[in-house]
Design a protein around this motif. Sequence first.
Motif, PDB file in Angstrom:
ATOM      1  N   VAL A   1       0.931  -1.314  -0.010  1.00 29.89           N
ATOM      2  CA  VAL A   1       0.081   0.018  -0.016  1.00 29.89           C
ATOM      3  C   VAL A   1       0.854   1.302   0.026  1.00 29.89           C
ATOM      4  CG1 VAL A   1      -1.727   1.239   1.257  1.00 29.89           C
ATOM      5  CG2 VAL A   1      -1.691  -1.176   1.322  1.00 29.89           C
ATOM      6  N   ASN A   2       0.988   1.961  -1.205  1.00 30.51           N
ATOM      7  CA  ASN A   2       1.564   3.165  -1.404  1.00 30.51           C
ATOM      8  C   ASN A   2       1.768   3.999   0.047  1.00 30.51           C
ATOM      9  OD1 ASN A   2       3.731   4.961  -2.664  1.00 30.51           O
ATOM     10  ND2 ASN A   2       1.955   6.337  -3.210  1.00 30.51           N
ATOM     11  N   GLY A   3       2.790   4.348   0.713  1.00 35.88           N
ATOM     12  CA  GLY A   3       3.046   5.122   1.707  1.00 35.88           C
ATOM     13  C   GLY A   3       2.472   4.675   2.977  1.00 35.88           C
ATOM     14  N   MET A   4       2.365   3.426   3.045  1.00 34.11           N
ATOM     15  CA  MET A   4       2.063   2.512   4.438  1.00 34.11           C
ATOM     16  C   MET A   4       3.263   1.812   4.761  1.00 34.11           C
ATOM     17  SD  MET A   4      -0.877  -0.157   5.378  1.00 34.11           S
ATOM     18  CE  MET A   4      -0.601  -1.229   6.651  1.00 34.11           C
ATOM     19  N   PHE A   5       3.855   1.867   6.101  1.00 35.67           N
ATOM     20  CA  PHE A   5       4.804   1.163   6.702  1.00 35.67           C
ATOM     21  C   PHE A   5       4.469   0.411   7.838  1.00 35.67           C
ATOM     22  CE2 PHE A   5       6.246   4.453   4.086  1.00 35.67           C
ATOM     23  CZ  PHE A   5       7.467   4.142   3.325  1.00 35.67           C
TER      24      PHE A   5
ATOM     25  N   SER B   1      13.161   4.675   6.270  1.00 40.75           N
ATOM     26  CA  SER B   1      12.612   4.406   4.944  1.00 40.75           C
ATOM     27  C   SER B   1      11.397   5.412   4.418  1.00 40.75           C
ATOM     28  CB  SER B   1      11.782   3.025   5.285  1.00 40.75           C
ATOM     29  OG  SER B   1      12.925   1.937   5.264  1.00 40.75           O
ATOM     30  N   ILE B   2      10.396   5.939   5.688  1.00 44.20           N
ATOM     31  CA  ILE B   2       9.696   6.942   5.328  1.00 44.20           C
ATOM     32  C   ILE B   2      10.286   7.974   4.807  1.00 44.20           C
ATOM     33  CG2 ILE B   2       7.930   8.404   6.606  1.00 44.20           C
ATOM     34  CD1 ILE B   2       7.256   5.906   8.257  1.00 44.20           C
ATOM     35  N   VAL B   3      11.283   8.646   5.488  1.00 42.43           N
ATOM     36  CA  VAL B   3      12.360   9.713   5.259  1.00 42.43           C
ATOM     37  C   VAL B   3      12.648   9.509   3.584  1.00 42.43           C
ATOM     38  CG1 VAL B   3      14.435  11.037   5.298  1.00 42.43           C
ATOM     39  CG2 VAL B   3      13.117  10.405   7.255  1.00 42.43           C
ATOM     40  N   LYS B   4      12.958   8.640   3.088  1.00 42.99           N
ATOM     41  CA  LYS B   4      13.526   7.965   1.792  1.00 42.99           C
ATOM     42  C   LYS B   4      12.338   8.256   1.054  1.00 42.99           C
ATOM     43  CE  LYS B   4      15.218   4.473  -0.968  1.00 42.99           C
ATOM     44  NZ  LYS B   4      15.852   2.949  -1.036  1.00 42.99           N
ATOM     45  N   HIS B   5      11.188   7.894   1.284  1.00 38.14           N
ATOM     46  CA  HIS B   5       9.854   8.016   0.393  1.00 38.14           C
ATOM     47  C   HIS B   5       9.491   9.179   0.492  1.00 38.14           C
ATOM     48  CE1 HIS B   5       5.464   7.324  -0.295  1.00 38.14           C
ATOM     49  NE2 HIS B   5       5.986   6.240  -1.087  1.00 38.14           N
ATOM     50  N   ARG B   6       9.554   9.816   1.414  1.00 33.35           N
ATOM     51  CA  ARG B   6       9.054  11.427   1.481  1.00 33.35           C
ATOM     52  C   ARG B   6       9.842  12.515   0.718  1.00 33.35           C
ATOM     53  NH1 ARG B   6       7.615  15.623   1.230  1.00 33.35           N
ATOM     54  NH2 ARG B   6       6.316  17.117   2.275  1.00 33.35           N
ATOM     55  N   ILE B   7      11.149  12.239   1.057  1.00 31.51           N
ATOM     56  CA  ILE B   7      12.073  13.039   0.369  1.00 31.51           C
ATOM     57  C   ILE B   7      12.997  12.613  -0.584  1.00 31.51           C
ATOM     58  CG2 ILE B   7      13.957  15.030   1.093  1.00 31.51           C
ATOM     59  CD1 ILE B   7      12.979  14.718   3.736  1.00 31.51           C
ATOM     60  N   LYS B   8      12.550  12.829  -2.041  1.00 30.43           N
ATOM     61  CA  LYS B   8      13.284  12.013  -3.063  1.00 30.43           C
ATOM     62  C   LYS B   8      14.806  12.651  -3.107  1.00 30.43           C
ATOM     63  CE  LYS B   8       9.359  10.345  -3.877  1.00 30.43           C
ATOM     64  NZ  LYS B   8       8.921   8.703  -3.430  1.00 30.43           N
ATOM     65  N   ASP B   9      15.528  11.753  -3.759  1.00 28.34           N
ATOM     66  CA  ASP B   9      17.022  12.247  -4.143  1.00 28.34           C
ATOM     67  C   ASP B   9      17.789  12.886  -2.713  1.00 28.34           C
ATOM     68  OD1 ASP B   9      16.446  11.512  -6.653  1.00 28.34           O
ATOM     69  OD2 ASP B   9      15.578  13.479  -7.171  1.00 28.34           O
ATOM     70  N   LEU B  10      17.660  12.281  -1.545  1.00 30.49           N
ATOM     71  CA  LEU B  10      18.104  12.647  -0.594  1.00 30.49           C
ATOM     72  C   LEU B  10      19.454  12.206  -0.469  1.00 30.49           C
ATOM     73  CD1 LEU B  10      17.567  14.457   1.983  1.00 30.49           C
ATOM     74  CD2 LEU B  10      16.815  12.500   3.290  1.00 30.49           C
ATOM     75  N   ALA B  11      20.490  13.080  -0.202  1.00 27.50           N
ATOM     76  CA  ALA B  11      21.934  12.245  -0.151  1.00 27.50           C
ATOM     77  C   ALA B  11      21.965  11.425   1.083  1.00 27.50           C
ATOM     78  CB  ALA B  11      22.895  13.293  -0.018  1.00 27.50           C
TER      79      ALA B  11
END
Length: 404
Positions: free
Chosen positions: A320-324, A348-358
């Motif tokens: 489910v997109n956005g559900m962890f 994982s939520i941070v990775k999903h929420r903020i794209k291209d995060l170093a």
Amino acid sequence: MYDVVIIGAGPAGLSAAIACREWDLHVIVIDEFPKPGGRLLGQLHQEPSGEWWNGIEETKNLLDKAKEYNTEIQCGTSVHNVEKTSNGFSVHTNKGMFYGENLLIASGAAETAAPIPGWTLPGVMSIGAAQVMTNVHRVRVGKKGIVAGVNVLSAAIARELQIAGVELHSMALPAANSVTKNESDPKKVMDGLVRIAHLAPSPFLRFGSKFAKAAWVRDIAVKFYPKGGVKMWGMPIHIRKAIVSINGTEQVESVTICNVTPDGEPVPGSEKTVEVDFVCIAGGLYPLAELASVIGCPFQYIEELGGHIPVHNEQMETPVNGMFVAGNITGIESAKVARAQGKLAGLSIVKHRIKDLADINDKVHEALNEVKETREKASIQFHPGINEGREKVNKAFNDYQQTT
């Protein structure tokens, strides 16, 4: 609209919130209990290393960290429905609606009932209820009791009750019926008993634990199990005796125990009455996953993880997109594993929420390794084959992704 709504303020939920707040995500943690901490609040046991695991102190450490990042935590909030929307999730509670772009369910686990005739009498409680009453509320559950159910959970909590000054007569199997068929089977119970030998070693259990995978050794151990039980911390643990009834008029007054065969069948004429004023029933734990089901997350029954599990990958993401998910909703393990999973889910939520995060991929990978290392070092394993169970659920996630 929050960046993420976290349901559950236990070790998984709090750790996830901290990880999200470190990256400045807008987070709220909600929990139905009056205090944050979840099952951590009731935990107090000594590790094989000699160190003490104090759940109240561990909760304080997590809360201090959460407060450092100004994490919003709202307790006394019960969730009764969750809906997937076009832009995230709507969480229905007794205190109104909460909206989040992402959702983490860290609802933990619930206890399985083990019905015994007389179990509705006052003075009968789950082993987890006894733990909370003793360690959280400082309420003495009774003068002298007995534990119905021999497993990792009951052994750990029985010791906590002893430390608090509560007298326990013994631990024995529950009466055999259609619900308790596994818990009342001496051979299956023996499989679990040898896994907790390190908590309170005895020569008998040390011998069994070395050969736990050999069925013939297990069968011999059950056949010649001492009539007086194997003592842990001075308390007999019986797997050749079963509690067949709980007796009393207005409250618990005694239990009736009988001997059982190696196959768990009662031995006629062996009944004996033991006077107690409380009974703790320990039927084990199962993932508390109803909210994930409401949303429409696919499930997989995995015995090694304790029951029906929301399908998810190693990074705690569901189809489910956005559900962890994180913690015991993903499988019954220790609070240390739940805490590590929460951190992983948060990243994982941070990775999903903020794209291209170093560097976020590296941090997720580090957190994933931390979960695996914590699992390998865990002093308490609730189920055998936990790694095989994790592989099964990860495969289920990949299979689901390929078919949708």
